[in-house]
Design a protein around this motif. Structure first.
Motif, PDB file in Angstrom:
ATOM      1  N   THR A  52     -13.928  -1.716   0.308  1.00 12.71           N
ATOM      2  CA  THR A  52     -13.297  -1.549   1.619  1.00 12.71           C
ATOM      3  C   THR A  52     -11.799  -1.875   1.566  1.00 12.71           C
ATOM      4  OG1 THR A  52     -14.065  -3.774   2.250  1.00 12.71           O
ATOM      5  CG2 THR A  52     -15.415  -1.902   2.941  1.00 12.71           C
ATOM      6  N   ASP A  53     -11.427  -2.777   0.665  1.00  8.87           N
ATOM      7  CA  ASP A  53      -9.998  -3.038   0.474  1.00  8.87           C
ATOM      8  C   ASP A  53      -9.330  -1.833  -0.190  1.00  8.87           C
ATOM      9  OD1 ASP A  53      -7.538  -4.263  -1.134  1.00  8.87           O
ATOM     10  OD2 ASP A  53      -8.020  -5.659   0.476  1.00  8.87           O
ATOM     11  N   ASP A  54     -10.011  -1.224  -1.159  1.00 15.17           N
ATOM     12  CA  ASP A  54      -9.443  -0.049  -1.821  1.00 15.17           C
ATOM     13  C   ASP A  54      -9.229   1.106  -0.843  1.00 15.17           C
ATOM     14  OD1 ASP A  54      -9.273  -1.295  -4.268  1.00 15.17           O
ATOM     15  OD2 ASP A  54     -11.136  -0.444  -5.064  1.00 15.17           O
ATOM     16  N   LEU A  55     -10.079   1.211   0.155  1.00 17.05           N
ATOM     17  CA  LEU A  55      -9.882   2.255   1.163  1.00 17.05           C
ATOM     18  C   LEU A  55      -8.554   2.080   1.897  1.00 17.05           C
ATOM     19  CD1 LEU A  55     -13.403   2.681   2.833  1.00 17.05           C
ATOM     20  CD2 LEU A  55     -12.230   4.303   1.315  1.00 17.05           C
ATOM     21  N   LEU A  56      -8.043   0.858   1.937  1.00 11.90           N
ATOM     22  CA  LEU A  56      -6.783   0.607   2.638  1.00 11.90           C
ATOM     23  C   LEU A  56      -5.580   1.211   1.919  1.00 11.90           C
ATOM     24  CD1 LEU A  56      -7.333  -3.089   3.807  1.00 11.90           C
ATOM     25  CD2 LEU A  56      -7.617  -0.979   5.123  1.00 11.90           C
ATOM     26  N   TRP A  57      -5.752   1.642   0.673  1.00  7.49           N
ATOM     27  CA  TRP A  57      -4.689   2.400   0.009  1.00  7.49           C
ATOM     28  C   TRP A  57      -4.387   3.677   0.790  1.00  7.49           C
ATOM     29  CZ3 TRP A  57      -2.058   1.754  -4.841  1.00  7.49           C
ATOM     30  CH2 TRP A  57      -2.361   0.552  -5.510  1.00  7.49           C
ATOM     31  N   SER A  58      -5.325   4.083   1.618  1.00  2.95           N
ATOM     32  CA  SER A  58      -5.132   5.301   2.418  1.00  2.95           C
ATOM     33  C   SER A  58      -3.977   5.170   3.402  1.00  2.95           C
ATOM     34  CB  SER A  58      -6.418   5.641   3.177  1.00  2.95           C
ATOM     35  OG  SER A  58      -6.726   4.626   4.124  1.00  2.95           O
ATOM     36  N   ARG A  59      -3.481   3.949   3.622  1.00  4.16           N
ATOM     37  CA  ARG A  59      -2.321   3.776   4.497  1.00  4.16           C
ATOM     38  C   ARG A  59      -1.086   4.484   3.940  1.00  4.16           C
ATOM     39  NH1 ARG A  59      -3.176  -2.730   5.688  1.00  4.16           N
ATOM     40  NH2 ARG A  59      -4.938  -2.489   7.142  1.00  4.16           N
ATOM     41  N   HIS A  60      -1.130   4.807   2.663  1.00  2.00           N
ATOM     42  CA  HIS A  60       0.002   5.485   2.030  1.00  2.00           C
ATOM     43  C   HIS A  60      -0.208   6.995   1.949  1.00  2.00           C
ATOM     44  CE1 HIS A  60       1.658   1.582   0.945  1.00  2.00           C
ATOM     45  NE2 HIS A  60       0.463   1.242   0.509  1.00  2.00           N
ATOM     46  N   LEU A  61      -1.294   7.487   2.543  1.00  2.01           N
ATOM     47  CA  LEU A  61      -1.602   8.910   2.553  1.00  2.01           C
ATOM     48  C   LEU A  61      -1.113   9.563   3.845  1.00  2.01           C
ATOM     49  CD1 LEU A  61      -5.327   8.812   1.354  1.00  2.01           C
ATOM     50  CD2 LEU A  61      -3.438   9.798   0.051  1.00  2.01           C
ATOM     51  N   PRO A  62      -0.790  10.854   3.804  1.00  2.00           N
ATOM     52  CA  PRO A  62      -0.475  11.567   5.040  1.00  2.00           C
ATOM     53  C   PRO A  62      -1.758  11.909   5.798  1.00  2.00           C
ATOM     54  CG  PRO A  62      -0.376  13.073   3.189  1.00  2.00           C
ATOM     55  CD  PRO A  62      -0.622  11.704   2.610  1.00  2.00           C
ATOM     56  N   ALA A  63      -1.625  12.280   7.046  1.00  2.00           N
ATOM     57  CA  ALA A  63      -2.779  12.673   7.856  1.00  2.00           C
ATOM     58  C   ALA A  63      -3.504  13.842   7.198  1.00  2.00           C
ATOM     59  CB  ALA A  63      -2.319  13.066   9.254  1.00  2.00           C
ATOM     60  N   ASP A  64      -4.825  13.802   7.285  1.00  2.00           N
ATOM     61  CA  ASP A  64      -5.707  14.843   6.749  1.00  2.00           C
ATOM     62  C   ASP A  64      -5.802  14.849   5.219  1.00  2.00           C
ATOM     63  OD1 ASP A  64      -6.534  15.941   9.237  1.00  2.00           O
ATOM     64  OD2 ASP A  64      -4.625  17.007   9.384  1.00  2.00           O
ATOM     65  N   ALA A  65      -5.157  13.910   4.554  1.00  2.00           N
ATOM     66  CA  ALA A  65      -5.262  13.828   3.096  1.00  2.00           C
ATOM     67  C   ALA A  65      -6.692  13.484   2.697  1.00  2.00           C
ATOM     68  CB  ALA A  65      -4.297  12.781   2.557  1.00  2.00           C
ATOM     69  N   GLU A  66      -7.023  13.738   1.439  1.00  2.00           N
ATOM     70  CA  GLU A  66      -8.376  13.527   0.952  1.00  2.00           C
ATOM     71  C   GLU A  66      -8.514  12.221   0.177  1.00  2.00           C
ATOM     72  OE1 GLU A  66      -9.874  18.150   0.613  1.00  2.00           O
ATOM     73  OE2 GLU A  66      -9.509  17.023  -1.231  1.00  2.00           O
ATOM     74  N   ILE A  67      -9.694  11.638   0.302  1.00  2.00           N
ATOM     75  CA  ILE A  67     -10.073  10.434  -0.437  1.00  2.00           C
ATOM     76  C   ILE A  67     -11.414  10.737  -1.097  1.00  2.00           C
ATOM     77  CG2 ILE A  67     -10.635   7.979  -0.263  1.00  2.00           C
ATOM     78  CD1 ILE A  67      -9.135   8.266   2.578  1.00  2.00           C
TER      79      ILE A  67
END
Length: 240
Positions: A138-153
């Motif tokens: 769940t902490d690794d998901l927070l890397w998504s703060r550096h992604l643009p909207a609609d980006a993929e994970i």
């Protein structure tokens, strides 16, 4: 049609390069990574959390080269029997060099949870295959703060690891930030956008498959492979 055939051939060549590297990524999952990078534009940055010996990194790196993108591979290379420590790092670096990807893949050695709070580079695609406990995932998901909207994970072992699946239930099913898209085996694809009720229901529909995987893992630990075969699993390894 010609472009599609060429992309298929390029992936086949990439998979032949990656497959001999020890790891748990399947060909279908490699294709999912390849396609995700293929949707990026030139100059994009991919972050991979958890690289092991580089099987998935090679797929990401070769796809990134074709798109004019780059890959950051994050791995702590922890010592011990489970992860291998510095010998695993040496094999990773040798595999990346053998694939000719030294100019595409940048290795960042460290714990993803310690690197994340000070990370300041925008990224375009996130692949999570790090430590599989609930808190790290769940902490690794927070890397998504550096992604643009609609980006993929993309998340490996999403429906075959108890910790990762619990994190997915908490942050995807009951969260408001991520939308489940699809999966290739246990590799799930999410998009950085608010989910609808229909999106949440699609997460729920995957839970019986997760329960099957847990049962199979227990059977393998108990050395009951014949019973696991009844559930359609005919390998000595955990379902991926």
């Amino acid at each position: 049609m010609v472009s599609h055939v060429r992309e298929e051939a390029d992936f086949d060549a990439a998979w032949r390069r990656a497959e001999p590297v020890p790891g748990w990524l399947t060909q279908a999952q490699g294709r999912a990574l390849w396609d995700a990078v293929g949707r990026l534009g030139p100059g994009a940055l991919v972050v991979e959390i958890g690289s092991h010996q580089g099987r998935s990194t090679i797929i990401l790196g070769l796809a990134a080269r074709a798109r004019g993108a780059r890959v950051i591979a994050v791995d702590a290379f922890v010592d011990g029997k489970l992860f291998g420590g510095s010998p695993t790092r040496q094999r990773f670096e040798a595999n990346i060099a053998a694939a000719g990807l030294d100019d595409v893949v940048e290795l960042v050695v460290g714990y993803s949870t310690k690197l994340r709070p000070t990370w300041d580079r925008p990224i375009d695609l996130l692949y999570v295959d790090g430590k599989h406990d609930y808190w790290t995932y769940t902490d690794d998901l927070l890397w998504s703060r550096h992604l643009p909207a609609d980006a993929e994970i993309l998340v490996h072992d999403c429906y075959s690891s108890i910790g990762v699946t619990l994190g997915t239930i908490a942050k995807i099913l009951f969260g408001s930030r991520y939308t489940y898209v699809d999966r290739a085996g246990s590799l799930a694809r999410f998009a950085l956008r608010r989910p609808t009720t229909k999106d949440r229901l699609r997460v729920l529909r995957e839970l019986p498959w997760f329960a099957r995987n847990v049962v199979i893992k227990v059977l393998l630990r108990l050395r009951l492979r014949p019973v696991a075969r009844v559930l359609g699993h005919d390998e000595p390894y955990d379902p991926y």
